[in-house]
Design a protein around this motif. Structure first.
Motif, PDB file in Angstrom:
ATOM      1  N   ALA A 163     -17.048 -49.160 -21.214  1.00 27.63           N
ATOM      2  CA  ALA A 163     -16.749 -47.741 -21.455  1.00 27.63           C
ATOM      3  C   ALA A 163     -18.018 -46.967 -21.813  1.00 27.63           C
ATOM      4  O   ALA A 163     -18.252 -45.861 -21.311  1.00 27.63           O
ATOM      5  N   LEU A 164     -18.859 -47.551 -22.674  1.00 24.68           N
ATOM      6  CA  LEU A 164     -20.083 -46.839 -23.061  1.00 24.68           C
ATOM      7  C   LEU A 164     -21.066 -46.715 -21.888  1.00 24.68           C
ATOM      8  O   LEU A 164     -21.844 -45.765 -21.812  1.00 24.68           O
ATOM      9  N   LEU A 165     -21.000 -47.683 -20.976  1.00 27.20           N
ATOM     10  CA  LEU A 165     -21.842 -47.587 -19.773  1.00 27.20           C
ATOM     11  C   LEU A 165     -21.309 -46.518 -18.821  1.00 27.20           C
ATOM     12  O   LEU A 165     -22.064 -45.893 -18.085  1.00 27.20           O
ATOM     13  N   ALA A 166     -19.989 -46.295 -18.860  1.00 30.46           N
ATOM     14  CA  ALA A 166     -19.362 -45.389 -17.886  1.00 30.46           C
ATOM     15  C   ALA A 166     -19.420 -43.914 -18.295  1.00 30.46           C
ATOM     16  O   ALA A 166     -19.522 -43.038 -17.436  1.00 30.46           O
ATOM     17  N   VAL A 167     -19.313 -43.630 -19.603  1.00 31.18           N
ATOM     18  CA  VAL A 167     -19.167 -42.219 -20.012  1.00 31.18           C
ATOM     19  C   VAL A 167     -20.546 -41.555 -20.175  1.00 31.18           C
ATOM     20  O   VAL A 167     -21.367 -42.010 -20.973  1.00 31.18           O
ATOM     21  N   PRO A 168     -20.790 -40.473 -19.429  1.00 27.28           N
ATOM     22  CA  PRO A 168     -22.089 -39.787 -19.506  1.00 27.28           C
ATOM     23  C   PRO A 168     -22.177 -38.890 -20.751  1.00 27.28           C
ATOM     24  O   PRO A 168     -21.700 -37.762 -20.738  1.00 27.28           O
ATOM     25  N   ARG A 169     -22.782 -39.411 -21.826  1.00 26.89           N
ATOM     26  CA  ARG A 169     -22.871 -38.646 -23.085  1.00 26.89           C
ATOM     27  C   ARG A 169     -23.610 -37.309 -22.893  1.00 26.89           C
ATOM     28  O   ARG A 169     -23.370 -36.352 -23.617  1.00 26.89           O
ATOM     29  N   VAL A 217      -8.391 -37.880 -34.470  1.00 28.06           N
ATOM     30  CA  VAL A 217      -8.484 -36.686 -35.312  1.00 28.06           C
ATOM     31  C   VAL A 217      -9.963 -36.327 -35.409  1.00 28.06           C
ATOM     32  O   VAL A 217     -10.760 -37.130 -35.918  1.00 28.06           O
ATOM     33  N   GLY A 218     -10.335 -35.154 -34.896  1.00 31.23           N
ATOM     34  CA  GLY A 218     -11.741 -34.740 -34.903  1.00 31.23           C
ATOM     35  C   GLY A 218     -12.338 -34.840 -33.512  1.00 31.23           C
ATOM     36  O   GLY A 218     -13.232 -35.653 -33.253  1.00 31.23           O
ATOM     37  N   THR A 219     -11.890 -33.985 -32.595  1.00 34.79           N
ATOM     38  CA  THR A 219     -12.334 -34.040 -31.183  1.00 34.79           C
ATOM     39  C   THR A 219     -13.825 -33.795 -31.028  1.00 34.79           C
ATOM     40  O   THR A 219     -14.472 -34.456 -30.215  1.00 34.79           O
ATOM     41  N   GLY A 220     -14.350 -32.809 -31.773  1.00 29.84           N
ATOM     42  CA  GLY A 220     -15.770 -32.462 -31.640  1.00 29.84           C
ATOM     43  C   GLY A 220     -16.131 -32.143 -30.203  1.00 29.84           C
ATOM     44  O   GLY A 220     -15.587 -31.236 -29.583  1.00 29.84           O
ATOM     45  N   SER A 221     -17.030 -32.958 -29.641  1.00 28.48           N
ATOM     46  CA  SER A 221     -17.487 -32.751 -28.263  1.00 28.48           C
ATOM     47  C   SER A 221     -16.537 -33.327 -27.224  1.00 28.48           C
ATOM     48  O   SER A 221     -16.656 -33.027 -26.033  1.00 28.48           O
ATOM     49  N   GLY A 222     -15.639 -34.242 -27.648  1.00 25.46           N
ATOM     50  CA  GLY A 222     -14.764 -34.933 -26.699  1.00 25.46           C
ATOM     51  C   GLY A 222     -15.311 -36.285 -26.251  1.00 25.46           C
ATOM     52  O   GLY A 222     -14.648 -37.017 -25.508  1.00 25.46           O
ATOM     53  N   TYR A 223     -16.531 -36.640 -26.703  1.00 25.11           N
ATOM     54  CA  TYR A 223     -17.154 -37.887 -26.224  1.00 25.11           C
ATOM     55  C   TYR A 223     -16.365 -39.137 -26.639  1.00 25.11           C
ATOM     56  O   TYR A 223     -16.057 -39.997 -25.808  1.00 25.11           O
ATOM     57  N   GLN A 224     -16.010 -39.231 -27.937  1.00 20.91           N
ATOM     58  CA  GLN A 224     -15.254 -40.403 -28.388  1.00 20.91           C
ATOM     59  C   GLN A 224     -13.903 -40.485 -27.644  1.00 20.91           C
ATOM     60  O   GLN A 224     -13.467 -41.573 -27.266  1.00 20.91           O
ATOM     61  N   ALA A 225     -13.284 -39.335 -27.409  1.00 19.30           N
ATOM     62  CA  ALA A 225     -12.006 -39.316 -26.685  1.00 19.30           C
ATOM     63  C   ALA A 225     -12.191 -39.852 -25.270  1.00 19.30           C
ATOM     64  O   ALA A 225     -11.341 -40.607 -24.761  1.00 19.30           O
ATOM     65  N   ALA A 226     -13.315 -39.504 -24.630  1.00 21.55           N
ATOM     66  CA  ALA A 226     -13.577 -39.994 -23.269  1.00 21.55           C
ATOM     67  C   ALA A 226     -13.789 -41.507 -23.270  1.00 21.55           C
ATOM     68  O   ALA A 226     -13.295 -42.214 -22.382  1.00 21.55           O
ATOM     69  N   VAL A 227     -14.503 -42.011 -24.277  1.00 21.26           N
ATOM     70  CA  VAL A 227     -14.731 -43.471 -24.378  1.00 21.26           C
ATOM     71  C   VAL A 227     -13.379 -44.184 -24.531  1.00 21.26           C
ATOM     72  O   VAL A 227     -13.119 -45.205 -23.874  1.00 21.26           O
ATOM     73  N   LEU A 228     -12.504 -43.621 -25.359  1.00 15.15           N
ATOM     74  CA  LEU A 228     -11.184 -44.221 -25.557  1.00 15.15           C
ATOM     75  C   LEU A 228     -10.354 -44.146 -24.272  1.00 15.15           C
ATOM     76  O   LEU A 228      -9.684 -45.115 -23.899  1.00 15.15           O
ATOM     77  N   ALA A 229     -10.415 -42.986 -23.589  1.00 14.38           N
ATOM     78  CA  ALA A 229      -9.648 -42.803 -22.351  1.00 14.38           C
ATOM     79  C   ALA A 229     -10.116 -43.782 -21.281  1.00 14.38           C
ATOM     80  O   ALA A 229      -9.311 -44.312 -20.499  1.00 14.38           O
ATOM     81  N   GLU A 230     -11.412 -44.009 -21.237  1.00 12.07           N
ATOM     82  CA  GLU A 230     -11.965 -44.962 -20.275  1.00 12.07           C
ATOM     83  C   GLU A 230     -11.274 -46.330 -20.444  1.00 12.07           C
ATOM     84  O   GLU A 230     -10.896 -46.973 -19.464  1.00 12.07           O
TER      85      GLU A 230
END
Ligand code: SAM
Length: 226
Positions: free
Chosen positions: A29-35, A85-98
């Motif tokens: 997931a961390l390799l896939a999501v473009p931070r 809880v705490g979307t911020g930029s959405g990055y953590q949500a994308a990692v989880l969605a991946e």
């Protein structure tokens, strides 16, 4: 962009070597999501410096090693329904969605993420759309300390802001066999707490020290003056 991909791979390799990353699903997931698509445009070149970065409104996108540690502790699986809880930029949500919705096409889970600052929720929605995660992530504006009863129970709950205690609604909305990860402490320093629910009982494990922006809300801190 190619250069940033190389930097992303090097940072993930460094986190594996340092022992922060072990779970193959989290590594993928961390390799896939473009931070770089989740930080303000003028900070893109710093996307793979392993530190928090400002995203406006006195809030931050967490450092990659912190996302790695929290995601490993949460241990999400394909098909899970997750609350952040705490979307911020959405990055953590994308990692989880991946992990829960993209890695296994047979098991499509979903991420619900709550942000109290409407402008940041919009920022996150735009970032998630550009990175291709819109269909797997629902962004909600509100007080995440109340959880999201409409879609409960959740297999996994992650709080990415510093809480004084675990908000009771989040415990209520955690599914059996579920896990919750949350930084708990005072507004200046916290420890990561993992709560697991098994057979209706709660099992708690304290982890590393960390520093998050405060969780503001009914079951969080009351003031915005930190
Ligand atoms: N997970 C984020 C990411 O990947 O960019 C970083 C989260 S940032 C460290 C913490 C976020 O929690 C801030 O955007 C802040 O506005 C939000 N926040 C604080 N209290 C909240 C609450 N009660 N409900 C929802 N969001 C809250």
């Amino acid at each position: 962009m190619k250069d940033l991909e190389v930097q992303r791979r090097r940072l993930v390799e460094a986190l594996v070597s340092a022992g922060y990353l072990k779970n193959p699903r989290v590594i993928r997931a961390l390799l896939a999501v473009p931070r770089e698509l989740f930080v303000p445009e003028e900070l893109r070149e710093y996307a793979y410096v392993d530190s928090p970065l400002p995203i406006g409104y006195r809030q931050t996108i967490s450092a990659v090693h912190m996302v790695a540690i929290m995601t490993e502790e949460l241990n999400p699986e394909p098909g899970d329904t997750v609350l952040e809880v705490g979307t911020g930029s959405g990055y953590q949500a994308a990692v989880l969605a991946e992990i829960v919705a993209k890695q296994d096409p047979e098991r499509r889970g979903h991420v619900y993420t709550i942000e109290r600052i409407p402008e940041l929720a919009e920022f996150a929605k735009g970032n998630l759309a550009r990175a291709g995660y819109s269909e797997y992530v629902t962004v909600i504006v509100g007080d995440g300390t109340l959880g999201y009863p409409e879609k409960a129970p959740f297999n996994r709950i992650i709080v990415t802001a510093a809480a004084p205690t675990v908000p009771p609604p989040l415990i209520d909305q955690l599914a059996d066999e579920g896990a919750l990860v949350i930084p708990v402490g005072d507004p200046y320093i916290q420890r990561l707490l993992v709560v697991e629910k098994r057979g209706g009982k709660l099992y708690k494990k304290w982890g590393i020290e960390c520093v998050f922006v405060p969780l503001i809300g009914e079951y969080g801190w009351k003031s915005t003056t930190f």
